[in-house]
Design a protein around this motif. Sequence first.
Motif, PDB file in Angstrom:
ATOM      1  N   HIS A 194       0.816  -1.219   0.000  1.00 46.99           N
ATOM      2  CA  HIS A 194       0.000   0.000   0.000  1.00 46.99           C
ATOM      3  C   HIS A 194       0.851   1.272   0.000  1.00 46.99           C
ATOM      4  N   ASP A 195       2.165   1.109  -0.158  1.00 49.33           N
ATOM      5  CA  ASP A 195       3.028   2.278  -0.119  1.00 49.33           C
ATOM      6  C   ASP A 195       3.192   2.931  -1.481  1.00 49.33           C
ATOM      7  N   GLU A 196       3.456   4.211  -1.435  1.00 51.23           N
ATOM      8  CA  GLU A 196       3.641   4.993  -2.645  1.00 51.23           C
ATOM      9  C   GLU A 196       4.811   5.929  -2.379  1.00 51.23           C
ATOM     10  N   ARG A 197       5.530   6.270  -3.444  1.00 50.56           N
ATOM     11  CA  ARG A 197       6.620   7.239  -3.304  1.00 50.56           C
ATOM     12  C   ARG A 197       6.194   8.566  -3.897  1.00 50.56           C
ATOM     13  N   THR A 198       6.647   9.653  -3.289  1.00 55.05           N
ATOM     14  CA  THR A 198       6.296  10.976  -3.784  1.00 55.05           C
ATOM     15  C   THR A 198       7.495  11.913  -3.691  1.00 55.05           C
ATOM     16  N   PHE A 199       7.527  12.888  -4.598  1.00 47.32           N
ATOM     17  CA  PHE A 199       8.629  13.847  -4.649  1.00 47.32           C
ATOM     18  C   PHE A 199       8.265  15.101  -3.868  1.00 47.32           C
ATOM     19  N   VAL A 200       9.190  15.552  -3.035  1.00 48.07           N
ATOM     20  CA  VAL A 200       8.990  16.765  -2.234  1.00 48.07           C
ATOM     21  C   VAL A 200      10.264  17.599  -2.331  1.00 48.07           C
ATOM     22  N   MET A 201      10.102  18.910  -2.416  1.00 49.99           N
ATOM     23  CA  MET A 201      11.275  19.774  -2.484  1.00 49.99           C
ATOM     24  C   MET A 201      11.078  21.010  -1.622  1.00 49.99           C
ATOM     25  N   VAL A 202      12.072  21.298  -0.774  1.00 49.92           N
ATOM     26  CA  VAL A 202      12.091  22.574  -0.064  1.00 49.92           C
ATOM     27  C   VAL A 202      12.715  23.568  -1.045  1.00 49.92           C
TER      28      VAL A 202
ATOM     29  N   VAL B 241      13.231   8.185   1.639  1.00 50.07           N
ATOM     30  CA  VAL B 241      14.030   7.165   0.962  1.00 50.07           C
ATOM     31  C   VAL B 241      15.105   7.784   0.066  1.00 50.07           C
ATOM     32  N   GLY B 242      15.083   9.135  -0.057  1.00 49.13           N
ATOM     33  CA  GLY B 242      16.108   9.827  -0.817  1.00 49.13           C
ATOM     34  C   GLY B 242      16.130  11.289  -0.436  1.00 49.13           C
ATOM     35  N   GLY B 243      17.310  11.896  -0.451  1.00 47.02           N
ATOM     36  CA  GLY B 243      17.430  13.312  -0.150  1.00 47.02           C
ATOM     37  C   GLY B 243      18.684  13.875  -0.790  1.00 47.02           C
TER      38      GLY B 243
ATOM     39  N   ILE C  24       7.628  28.078  -0.209  1.00 47.30           N
ATOM     40  CA  ILE C  24       8.439  27.189   0.631  1.00 47.30           C
ATOM     41  C   ILE C  24       8.677  25.786   0.107  1.00 47.30           C
ATOM     42  N   ILE C  25       7.605  25.152  -0.405  1.00 45.91           N
ATOM     43  CA  ILE C  25       7.682  23.714  -0.651  1.00 45.91           C
ATOM     44  C   ILE C  25       6.970  23.335  -1.941  1.00 45.91           C
ATOM     45  N   HIS C  26       7.486  22.292  -2.585  1.00 49.29           N
ATOM     46  CA  HIS C  26       6.823  21.699  -3.743  1.00 49.29           C
ATOM     47  C   HIS C  26       6.572  20.237  -3.418  1.00 49.29           C
ATOM     48  N   GLY C  27       5.432  19.724  -3.816  1.00 48.01           N
ATOM     49  CA  GLY C  27       5.152  18.296  -3.699  1.00 48.01           C
ATOM     50  C   GLY C  27       4.419  17.839  -4.940  1.00 48.01           C
TER      51      GLY C  27
ATOM     52  N   MET D  17      13.694  15.653  -2.130  1.00 44.60           N
ATOM     53  CA  MET D  17      13.513  14.432  -1.343  1.00 44.60           C
ATOM     54  C   MET D  17      12.509  13.491  -1.988  1.00 44.60           C
ATOM     55  N   VAL D  18      12.607  12.217  -1.630  1.00 49.44           N
ATOM     56  CA  VAL D  18      11.581  11.245  -1.981  1.00 49.44           C
ATOM     57  C   VAL D  18      11.095  10.630  -0.672  1.00 49.44           C
ATOM     58  N   TRP D  19       9.775  10.655  -0.495  1.00 45.21           N
ATOM     59  CA  TRP D  19       9.150  10.117   0.709  1.00 45.21           C
ATOM     60  C   TRP D  19       8.237   8.963   0.329  1.00 45.21           C
ATOM     61  N   GLU D  20       8.101   8.030   1.252  1.00 39.76           N
ATOM     62  CA  GLU D  20       7.307   6.836   0.989  1.00 39.76           C
ATOM     63  C   GLU D  20       6.305   6.637   2.117  1.00 39.76           C
ATOM     64  N   GLY D  21       5.117   6.160   1.753  1.00 39.96           N
ATOM     65  CA  GLY D  21       4.094   5.856   2.751  1.00 39.96           C
ATOM     66  C   GLY D  21       2.778   5.578   2.059  1.00 39.96           C
ATOM     67  N   ALA D  22       1.785   5.157   2.820  1.00 38.15           N
ATOM     68  CA  ALA D  22       0.463   4.898   2.261  1.00 38.15           C
ATOM     69  C   ALA D  22      -0.112   6.214   1.741  1.00 38.15           C
ATOM     70  N   ASP D  23      -0.496   6.222   0.469  1.00 36.10           N
ATOM     71  CA  ASP D  23      -1.122   7.410  -0.130  1.00 36.10           C
ATOM     72  C   ASP D  23      -0.247   8.658   0.095  1.00 36.10           C
TER      73      ASP D  23
END
Length: 160
Positions: A4-12, A37-39, A117-120, A77-83
């Motif tokens: 049920h995990d998904e990865r998403t891109f986030v940037m400060v 999972v990445g930075g 501030i942030i992009h996702g 960064m790359v973050w992982e989690g449900a939805d």
Amino acid sequence: MSHHDERTFVMVKPDGVQRGLIGDVVSRLEDKGLKMVGGKFMQISEELAHEHYGEHEGKPFFDGLVEFITSGPVFAMVWEGADATRQVRRMMGATDPQEAAPGTIRGDYGNDLGQNIIHGSDHEDPGANEREIELFFDEDELVDYELDAATWVYEDAGDH
């Protein structure tokens, strides 16, 4: 990655970096139970900025976007989690910080649409997360590991 995990891109963005908000952003996502999972602390090139904002090319605000995102270092960064994509978007708040709810990252720290501030990755744009992750990270820069806290974050994490 569990089922049920998904990865998403986030940037400060450069304004968030200049204001010393990387730690706060990371803490909030960690507190939510998401897993980094990445930075990468980096300077975005003109070329990468054009690729990243490609869909806006030709619009009146395009040059300003490119100029801003290349104006100083960012923390990608790359973050992982449900939805994960939808969760991060909700935590970020509305694109315009004036409309972002208190408690969201933009609601708490942002004042200006141009500097928010942030992009996702956009959860309403299918494939945006994979596309953006591939733009900023090579596969070998992402780390696959078990987060021990996961059993305390997700009800079914212990039994898969």
